[in-house]
Design a protein around this motif. Structure first.
Motif, PDB file in Angstrom:
ATOM      1  N   PRO C  22       0.791  -1.221   0.169  1.00  0.00           N
ATOM      2  CA  PRO C  22       0.089   0.032  -0.088  1.00  0.00           C
ATOM      3  C   PRO C  22       1.056   1.215  -0.009  1.00  0.00           C
ATOM      4  O   PRO C  22       0.425   2.409  -0.534  1.00  0.00           O
ATOM      5  CB  PRO C  22      -0.897  -0.239   1.363  1.00  0.00           C
ATOM      6  N   ARG C  23       2.040   1.048   0.721  1.00  0.00           N
ATOM      7  CA  ARG C  23       2.723   2.743   1.032  1.00  0.00           C
ATOM      8  C   ARG C  23       3.379   2.703  -0.526  1.00  0.00           C
ATOM      9  O   ARG C  23       3.263   3.948  -0.906  1.00  0.00           O
ATOM     10  CB  ARG C  23       3.630   2.315   1.790  1.00  0.00           C
ATOM     11  N   GLN C  25       1.897   2.095  -3.215  1.00  0.00           N
ATOM     12  CA  GLN C  25       0.854   2.592  -3.997  1.00  0.00           C
ATOM     13  C   GLN C  25       0.452   3.894  -4.001  1.00  0.00           C
ATOM     14  O   GLN C  25       0.433   4.635  -4.942  1.00  0.00           O
ATOM     15  CB  GLN C  25      -0.412   1.789  -3.728  1.00  0.00           C
ATOM     16  N   THR C  26       0.637   4.333  -2.641  1.00  0.00           N
ATOM     17  CA  THR C  26       0.163   5.849  -2.135  1.00  0.00           C
ATOM     18  C   THR C  26       1.209   6.776  -2.915  1.00  0.00           C
ATOM     19  O   THR C  26       1.194   7.547  -3.547  1.00  0.00           O
ATOM     20  CB  THR C  26       0.335   6.247  -0.919  1.00  0.00           C
ATOM     21  N   ALA C  27       2.684   6.262  -2.637  1.00  0.00           N
ATOM     22  CA  ALA C  27       3.664   7.052  -3.198  1.00  0.00           C
ATOM     23  C   ALA C  27       3.556   7.137  -4.686  1.00  0.00           C
ATOM     24  O   ALA C  27       3.695   8.219  -5.474  1.00  0.00           O
ATOM     25  CB  ALA C  27       5.040   6.494  -2.879  1.00  0.00           C
ATOM     26  N   ARG C  29       0.593   7.153  -6.497  1.00  0.00           N
ATOM     27  CA  ARG C  29      -0.277   7.828  -6.944  1.00  0.00           C
ATOM     28  C   ARG C  29       0.353   9.087  -6.924  1.00  0.00           C
ATOM     29  O   ARG C  29      -0.047  10.097  -7.946  1.00  0.00           O
ATOM     30  CB  ARG C  29      -1.509   7.469  -6.132  1.00  0.00           C
ATOM     31  N   TYR C  30       0.936   9.606  -5.915  1.00  0.00           N
ATOM     32  CA  TYR C  30       1.525  11.329  -5.842  1.00  0.00           C
ATOM     33  C   TYR C  30       2.363  11.289  -6.941  1.00  0.00           C
ATOM     34  O   TYR C  30       2.354  12.308  -7.709  1.00  0.00           O
ATOM     35  CB  TYR C  30       1.817  11.499  -4.545  1.00  0.00           C
TER      36      TYR C  30
END
Lengths: 241, 302, 354
Positions: C22-23, C25-27, C29-30
C-alpha cells in the motif's frame, strides 16, 4: 481389453471441479450406466469423453487409441456417438438432412444404406423426411437424435438423459429401442435420472457423487444396494422388506 | 416520372443491387455461423476490386485482351487471393476471441476492416484507379430500357454466383455441414464435422463473394476508390439485414431491394444525397424491422 | 491452446504475481499526479512555442476519449459515429457566432444541448437493438451527419465549411495564438474526467456496469436497460459537443473532413487502447493518438490508418484491458478461461448438471 477405458478423468469449469478423478470401463457390446444426482458430474463425464470439453486430467482410451483431449469431431469419427442432453437436433434442417449429417463421415452409398437401416428402426420418419426437425415433438426429436447417432454404426453409443422432459409412455418407447440397440451388439454408456429404467437396460453401473465414483457393480447388486435404494430409488430398507 | 424512366431506374437499381447482394452474402454467411458482423467484409470487397484492377492490367500487358476470358481469369485469381485473405482475417481477428464478449470480436473485425482499407490507401496512394473497359460501350435497347452490355453481364454474373452459392449451401455435403454448424455447433462437431474448418471456409467463401462483387462493381463503373469499402460495406450490410441476416437467399432479395431503393432516391433527390439516404434507410430498417423482410432467424447474442 | 492464448496467459500470470504494498501504491499515486502536472504544464515551461497546437489537440482528444468512454467503457455500447456530436458542437458554434453574434461561452452550452438532443433522437430507436446492430446504426448516423455537413450548404457551408467569425475571448483575454486555447481545452478535459469519474461510482454508473457485464441479468434485476443506455449515449454526447466548439474556434474553420468515419474510428481506438472504463487510460490514449497522428502526418502521411488499426487489433487480442497498465486486473472472461485457481477469486461459472 475394454472398449472404453477411462482412468482418473478430471474435468473442471473454471474454478469448479466437476469430475474429480473417476475411472470406469465399458466392454464391447455392454450397456453401462452412470447414476448420480444433479451436479454429480455425469454430463461432464460424457462431454469430456466425447471431446466437447477438454479434460483437465486423466486419460480416455477407446479401443487401442488414446483419445484424451482430441477434438469432438475426431472422437466422433473414431466410433463414439454422443446423443447430447436436450436432443440438439438441427432444427432448421429437415429430418433427412439431420440423419444424413449423422453419417457425415461415411460415403454416400454407405449413408444410403444406413438411412434405410435407421428408418427401419424409426419407421415413423419415413413419411416425413422433408419436415424440419424443429417442428417435431420432444419425443420425436429424441428419436431423431438417436437415429442420427446410429447412422454411423458407432461402436460406443453414449446417451445423456434420453428421457428428460418426455412423457413416460414416450420414454418407454425410447428405452425399448435402446434395449434393441444393446441387443444388436453396440456398446452403450447411459446417463439417466430414472435409475430404475437405467438399471433395467444396463448390466453394470457406476454411482457418481460430487464428481467421484462412490459405488460400482452389476445392475442387480446396485438395485439391491441400500445406499442406491435410499438415495436414488426413493425407498429405504424398511419399505423394501 | 414516366413509366419508361421508372423501368429504367428499376433496371439500374437491380444491376447495382446484385453487386450489393454479393457482398451481403459474405456478411450473412459469416453471421449465420458465428453470430458476428464481420466488418472486414467491406474491406475484402475493396481489396478484391483493387486486385481486379491489378490483374486486368497485368493481363493487358501480356496481350490477353479478349474480354470474357480476361474477366473470368481475373475473377478466379482475385477471388482466390481475397478468400485466402479472409482466411487470415478469421485466424487473426476472430478465432482467438471466440469465447470473448461480443464487443471484442466486433472491435477486432472493425480494426481489420480499417487495416485493409488503410493498406489499400497506402499502396495505391489514395488515387482512384481505372478499370479497363471490357466490352463495347454500345448500349443495348431492351424494350424501353437502355443498359450497357457490361451491366447486363454483371447482373447475370452476380445472380449466377449467388444462386450457385445458395445451391452449394443447400445441396452439397459441405453446405449441409455449414448449415448444421450454424444451427448447432456442438451437435455438428458430434457428427464428426470439423466445425473450426467450416468456420474458416465460411469466411473464405464470404471473402471470395466480396471480391467478385468488387470486380463487378469496378467493371461496371470503371473506377475504384479507396473509400468504396466503407460505403459498399455499409450498404451491403443494410441489404443483408433487409433480407434477414443469416439467410442466404435473403441476401439476394435484400441486395436488389436496397439497389432499387437507392436508385429511386437518386432520381428524386440531388445526387449528393444518395449516401445519406442509404444510411437513413439502414437506420430505419434496423430500428423498425431488424428481422428483415423475409423475417427469419434473428439470432440473439446481446 | 493456440499461440495467442498462450501469450495472453503469460501476461495475465505475470500481472497476477505483482502485488504492490500500500505504501508504494500511495507514493505511486502522488508520483503520478506530479507527473501529470508536469506533463500538462509542459507547453509553458517548454516556452509555449513547441507545437502549441499539439497540446490543445491532446486535451481535446482526451475529452473525446472521456466522452466516448462513457458509452463504450461504462455502458459497453460500441458507437462508431461519435464524431457526429463533435461536428454538431462545431457547427452550432459557427452558426451562433457568425449569424447571431454569440460568443464561444454562449455557444458552447447550446452546442452541448443540441448534441444531447441529437443523441436522444438517434439513441431512442437504436438502443433497443442488439449490440452489433447498434454499432452499424451509429456508423450510419455518423455517415448521415457527415453527408449533411457536405450538402446542407446554407447551414454548414458545404465542402468549404464555415469560418470568419470574430476573435473569441475569455474574461477579456483574446484567443489569438494557438496556445491560448490550451487552458480552455485542458480545463474541459479535467472537468470531463472528474464528472465521468463521479458518474462511474454513482448509481447510474453501477447500472451501466451491470448492463455491460450481462444485459439480460441487469434487465432481470429491474434495471431499465434502454433508459440507462440512453443516458450513457447522451452523457457521452455532451463532451463531444463541447470539445467540438473549442476545436472549431481553434481551427478558425468547421468543415466536414474533420468528422469522417475515420475520425470516429480513431475515437474508438483511443478508448480501447486506453483501456475501456479507465479515466486515466483514455486520456493517455488521446495523448498517444495525437502524438502518433501528428508524427505520422508529418513523416509518413497515410500510414496512420495502418498503424492505428494494427495497434487496435493487437490491443484487443493481447491486452483487452488497454495499453496503459493502470488496471492490473484483466477482464473476468479472461480470468475465467485462463486462471483456474479458485484462490485468485475466479468468477463463478455455471456448471452443467450431471
Amino acid at each position: 481389453m475394454s472398449l472404453l477405458r477411462v482412468s482418473d478423468l478430471r474435468v473442471r469449469y473454471g474454478a469448479i471441479q466437476a469430475v474429480r478423478g473417476i475411472s470406469f470401463q465399458v466392454e464391447e457390446g455392454e450397456c453401462v450406466t452412470i447414476l448420480g444426482a444433479n451436479g454429480a458430474g455425469k454430463s461432464s463425464t460424457l462431454r469430456a469423453v466425447a471431446g466437447l470439453h477438454r479434460p483437465s486430467g486423466g486419460s480416455v482410451t477407446f479401443g487401442s487409441q488414446v483419445v484424451t483431449g482430441e477434438p469432438a469431431h475426431r472422437i466422433a469419427r473414431s466410433g463414439i456417438s454422443l446423443v447430447p442432453e436436450g436432443r440438439q437436433v438441427f432444427g432448421t434442417l429437415t429430418i433427412r438432412e439431420n440423419l444424413e449429417l449423422g453419417g457425415y463421415v461415411q460415403s454416400a452409398s454407405a449413408n444410403g444404406e444406413a438411412l434405410e437401416r435407421v428408418l427401419g428402426i424409426f419407421p415413423a420418419f419415413r413419411q416425413r423426411l422433408g419436415a424440419l426437425a424443429g417442428t417435431l415433438s420432444g419425443g420425436e426429436q429424441q428419436m431423431l437424435a438417436l437415429g442420427r447417432a446410429l447412422m454411423t454404426r458407432p461402436r460406443l453409443l453414449m446417451m445423456d438423459e434420453p428421457s428428460l422432459g418426455l412423457a413416460p409412455i414416450v420414454a418407454n418407447q425410447i428405452f425399448g429401442i435402446l434395449t434393441e440397440i444393446v441387443g444388436s451388439g453396440i456398446a452403450v454408456l447411459l446417463v439417466e435420472q430414472n435409475v430404475h429404467r437405467a438399471l433395467q437396460v444396463a448390466s453394470r453401473g457406476y454411482v457418481l457423487e460430487l464428481g467421484e465414483v462412490v459405488l460400482e457393480g452389476t445392475a442387480a447388486s446396485l438395485l439391491a444396494d441400500d445406499h442406491v435404494r435410499l438415495a436414488y430409488l426413493g425407498h429405504g430398507m424398511g419399505e423394501a422388506e | 416520372m414516366s413509366l419508361q424512366e421508372l423501368l429504367q431506374q428499376i433496371a439500374n437499381g437491380l444491376v447495382v443491387g446484385s453487386v450489393y447482394g454479393l457482398i451481403a452474402l459474405g456478411y450473412t454467411m459469416v453471421y449465420g455461423i458465428v453470430r458476428l458482423i464481420n466488418f472486414a467484409q467491406g474491406g475484402l470487397y475493396e481489396v478484391g476490386a483493387y486486385l481486379g484492377v491489378f490483374f486486368f492490367t497485368l493481363m493487358g500487358k501480356f496481350g490477353l485482351q479478349y474480354p470474357i476470358p480476361a474477366v473470368l481469369i481475373t475473377l478466379v485469381i482475385s477471388m482466390t487471393l481475397t478468400g485466402a485473405l479472409a482466411f487470415v482475417v478469421e485466424r487473426v481477428a476472430y478465432r482467438p476471441l471466440r469465447n470473448a464478449p461480443l464487443l471484442a470480436p466486433l472491435v477486432s473485425s472493425l480494426a481489420m476492416f480499417f487495416l485493409l482499407i488503410s493498406v489499400v490507401q497506402v499502396v495505391t496512394g489514395a488515387e482512384p484507379l481505372t478499370y479497363p473497359s471490357v466490352l463495347s460501350p454500345a448500349p443495348l435497347h431492351l424494350g424501353p430500357i437502355v443498359l450497357s452490355p457490361t451491366s447486363l453481364i454483371i447482373f447475370f454474373a452476380a445472380i449466377l454466383l449467388m444462386v450457385g452459392m445458395q445451391q452449394f449451401v443447400r445441396r452439397t455435403k459441405v453446405g449441409k455441414a455449414m448449415r448444421a454448424t450454424a444451427a448447432n455447433r456442438e451437435a455438428a462437431a458430434l457428427m464428426g464435422i470439423n466445425t473450426t474448418r467450416i468456420v474458416s471456409l465460411t469466411f473464405v467463401l464470404g471473402g471470395a463473394m466480396g471480391a467478385a462483387a468488387g470486380i463487378l462493381y469496378g467493371v461496371n463503373y470503371g473506377t475504384v476508390t479507396y473509400d468504396m469499402g466503407e460505403f459498399g460495406g455499409l450498404v451491403a450490410f443494410t441489404a443483408a439485414v433487409m433480407g434477414g441476416i443469416g439467410n442466404v437467399p435473403g441476401a439476394l432479395v435484400g441486395g436488389l431491394t436496397v439497389g432499387v431503393l437507392s436508385s429511386f432516391a437518386s432520381t428524386f433527390l440531388p445526387n449528393q444525397w444518395n449516401e445519406a439516404i442509404v444510411f437513413a434507410i439502414l437506420i430505419l430498417i434496423l430500428a423498425i424491422r431488424p428481422q428483415g423482410i423475409l423475417g427469419e432467424r434473428v439470432a440473439e447474442r446481446a | 491452446m493456440d499461440y495467442l492464448s498462450a501469450a495472453r496467459e503469460r501476461l495475465i500470470r505475470a500481472q497476477a504475481r505483482v502485488t504492490v504494498p500500500p505504501r508504494v501504491q500511495t507514493a505511486g499515486r502522488y508520483g503520478f499526479y506530479l507527473g501529470a502536472l508536469v506533463f500538462a504544464s509542459a507547453p509553458y515551461w517548454l516556452g509555449g512555442i513547441y507545437y502549441p497546437d499539439i497540446w490543445t489537440d491532446m486535451a481535446l482528444w482526451g475529452t473525446i476519449g472521456l466522452g466516448l468512454n462513457v458509452v463504450i467503457g461504462f455502458a459497453g455500447l460500441l458507437d462508431l459515429g461519435y464524431m457526429a456530436f463533435y461536428a454538431i458542437g462545431g457547427y452550432v458554434f459557427a452558426n451562433a457566432a457568425l449569424y447571431h453574434g454569440f460568443s464561444l461561452w454562449e455557444a458552447m452550452p447550446i452546442g452541448a444541448v443540441l448534441s444531447v438532443v441529437a443523441s436522444a433522437i438517434i439513441g431512442f430507436p437504436t438502443l433497443r437493438v442488439r449490440g452489433d446492430y447498434l454499432a452499424i446504426m451509429t456508423l450510419g448516423f455518423g455517415g448521415i451527419v457527415y453527408y449533411a455537413a457536405q450538402n446542407m450548404t446554407s447551414l454548414t457551408g458545404g465542402y468549404n465549411g464555415l469560418f470568419g467569425w470574430k476573435t473569441q475571448s475569455i474574461l477579456g483575454h483574446p484567443f489569438a495564438s494557438p496556445i491560448d486555447f490550451y487552458p480552455l481545452a485542458l480545463g474541459l478535459t479535467v472537468v470531463a474526467a472528474l464528472v465521468t469519474r463521479a458518474l462511474r461510482g454513482s448509481r447510474v454508473g453501477r447500472a451501466w456496469s451491470c448492463i455491460k457485464d450481462d444485459e439480460v441479468a441487469a434487465g432481470a434485476a429491474g434495471i431499465p436497460i434502454i433508459r440507462y443506455k440512453l443516458y450513457a449515449y447522451m452523457v457521452g454526447a455532451v463532451w463531444a459537443g463541447l470539445a467540438g466548439a473549442i476545436f472549431a474556434v481553434k481551427q478558425n474553420i468547421v468543415s466536414p473532413e474533420t468528422f469522417t468515419f475515420n475520425q470516429s474510428f480513431f475515437a474508438v481506438a483511443v478508448v480501447i487502447m486506453g483501456g475501456m472504463g479507465s479515466i486515466t487510460g483514455v486520456i493517455l490514449g488521446g495523448v498517444l493518438y495525437v502524438v502518433i497522428a501528428e508524427w505520422m502526418v508529418t513523416y509518413t502521411g497515410t500510414l496512420s490508418g495502418v498503424i492505428f488499426s494494427s495497434l487496435l487489433l493487437l490491443v484487443v487480442l493481447l491486452r483487452p484491458q488497454g495499453l496503459i497498465p493502470f488496471r492490473p486486473r484483466p477482464p473476468r472472461w479472461l480470468l475465467r478461461h485462463y486462471l483456474e485457481d479458485p484462490a485468485r477469486g475466479t468468477a463463478g461459472v455455471s456448471q452443467p448438471d450431471g
